[in-house]
Design a protein around this motif. Structure first.
Motif, short mmCIF file in Angstrom:
data_model
loop_
_atom_site.label_atom_id
_atom_site.label_comp_id
_atom_site.label_asym_id
_atom_site.label_seq_id
_atom_site.Cartn_x
_atom_site.Cartn_y
_atom_site.Cartn_z
N GLY A 1 0.98 -1.48 0.17
CA GLY A 1 -0.09 -0.36 -0.27
C GLY A 1 1.22 1.08 -0.02
O GLY A 1 2.25 1.17 -0.18
N PRO A 2 0.19 2.29 0.24
CA PRO A 2 1.16 4.39 -0.51
C PRO A 2 1.94 4.07 0.93
O PRO A 2 2.84 4.10 0.10
N ARG A 3 1.77 4.05 2.45
CA ARG A 3 2.55 4.24 2.99
C ARG A 3 4.18 2.84 3.12
O ARG A 3 5.15 3.76 3.07
N PHE A 4 3.30 1.82 2.74
CA PHE A 4 5.04 0.82 2.95
C PHE A 4 5.97 1.12 1.35
O PHE A 4 7.01 1.29 1.12
N ARG A 5 5.41 1.46 0.18
CA ARG A 5 5.92 1.98 -0.75
C ARG A 5 6.32 2.92 -0.65
O ARG A 5 7.70 3.47 -1.42
N LYS A 6 6.21 3.99 -0.24
CA LYS A 6 6.61 5.41 0.18
C LYS A 6 7.72 5.24 0.59
O LYS A 6 9.47 5.51 0.56
N ILE A 7 8.12 4.36 1.56
CA ILE A 7 8.85 4.02 2.85
C ILE A 7 10.18 2.54 1.76
O ILE A 7 11.04 3.51 1.82
N ASP B 1 20.01 4.69 11.18
CA ASP B 1 20.33 5.51 11.87
C ASP B 1 20.05 7.00 11.61
O ASP B 1 19.55 8.06 12.40
N ASN B 2 20.92 7.47 10.77
CA ASN B 2 20.66 9.15 10.48
C ASN B 2 19.56 9.74 8.91
O ASN B 2 19.86 11.02 8.95
N HIS B 3 19.42 8.70 8.16
CA HIS B 3 18.06 9.12 7.26
C HIS B 3 16.72 9.31 7.72
O HIS B 3 16.04 8.97 8.71
N ARG B 4 15.98 10.78 7.45
CA ARG B 4 14.55 11.03 8.24
C ARG B 4 13.67 9.82 8.06
O ARG B 4 13.15 10.10 9.12
N ALA B 5 13.72 8.78 7.54
CA ALA B 5 12.86 8.28 7.18
C ALA B 5 13.84 6.59 7.83
O ALA B 5 12.89 5.56 7.39
N GLY B 6 14.98 6.60 8.06
CA GLY B 6 15.91 5.56 8.32
C GLY B 6 15.77 4.62 9.59
O GLY B 6 15.75 3.69 8.87
#
Length: 185
Positions: free
Chosen positions: A57-63, A116-121
């Motif tokens: 779905g959209p949330r996991f595709r975005k991740i 650890d450092n990416h905003r969505a990491g």
């Protein structure tokens, strides 16, 4: 109505069965071995953090898209060539494998920095498999285990014991995604 149900109905997502999840895991391990025998070096295995039965779905595709972009960018900046890349989407979730021209421990340091450092990491599950088929762990690098999205304890322990309701985990994931979308680049 549960968050997962409301989201799923809107996105047309169906829950993955345990059989599908286990089959995807086995297939991913098989493909990792093939890539290691074909290319050598290291294999990066990436999946979004996806608690609960709904893994697409959209949330996991975005991740997934954000994680793939971060991995490719980091590899490029480190001068590590991507020898092969493949991505799949199935009910058991989104996944990508990268055969990389780089020593496994160096590659693991690189992807750990992304986690650890990416905003969505925190929403990225990035593993590195060495030529012998054995994953390189954070512990191998002297790094602490990842912490739970909700309580800060070891994430693996919380996941195995199902310590937190899926709805709370998905709400936290959505909050992280909202912060990434709304914040400065």
């Amino acid at each position: 109505m549960r968050i997962t149900s409301a989201f799923s109905a809107a996105a047309g997502v169906r829950p993955a069965t345990l059989r599908e999840v286990l089959s995807a895991r086995e297939d991913r391990a098989r493909r990792q071995k093939i890539l290691l025998s074909r290319y050598g070096g290291s294999v990066i295995s990436f999946t979004p953090v996806a608690p609960g039965p709904e893994k697409t779905g959209p949330r996991f595709r975005k991740i997934h898209e954000a994680g793939c972009e971060a991995i490719l960018d980091a590899l490029f900046r480190a001068g590590m060539g991507v020898l092969h890349r493949e991505s799949r989407s199935r009910p058991a979730g989104y996944e990508s494998l990268f055969a990389v021209a780089g020593p496994p421990r160096e590659v693991k340091r690189l992807v750990t920095a992304i986690e650890d450092n990416h905003r969505a990491g925190r929403l990225f599950d990035i593993d590195v498999v060495a030529g012998d088929g054995v994953p390189v762990s954070r512990g191998d690098l002297g790094l602490p285990r990842r912490s739970c999205l909700l309580c800060g304890g070891p994430s693996g322990d919380c996941a195995r014991s199902r310590a937190h309701p899926t709805e709370e985990l998905l709400s936290r994931i959505d909050a992280i995604l909202d912060a990434v979308s709304d914040g400065p680049g």
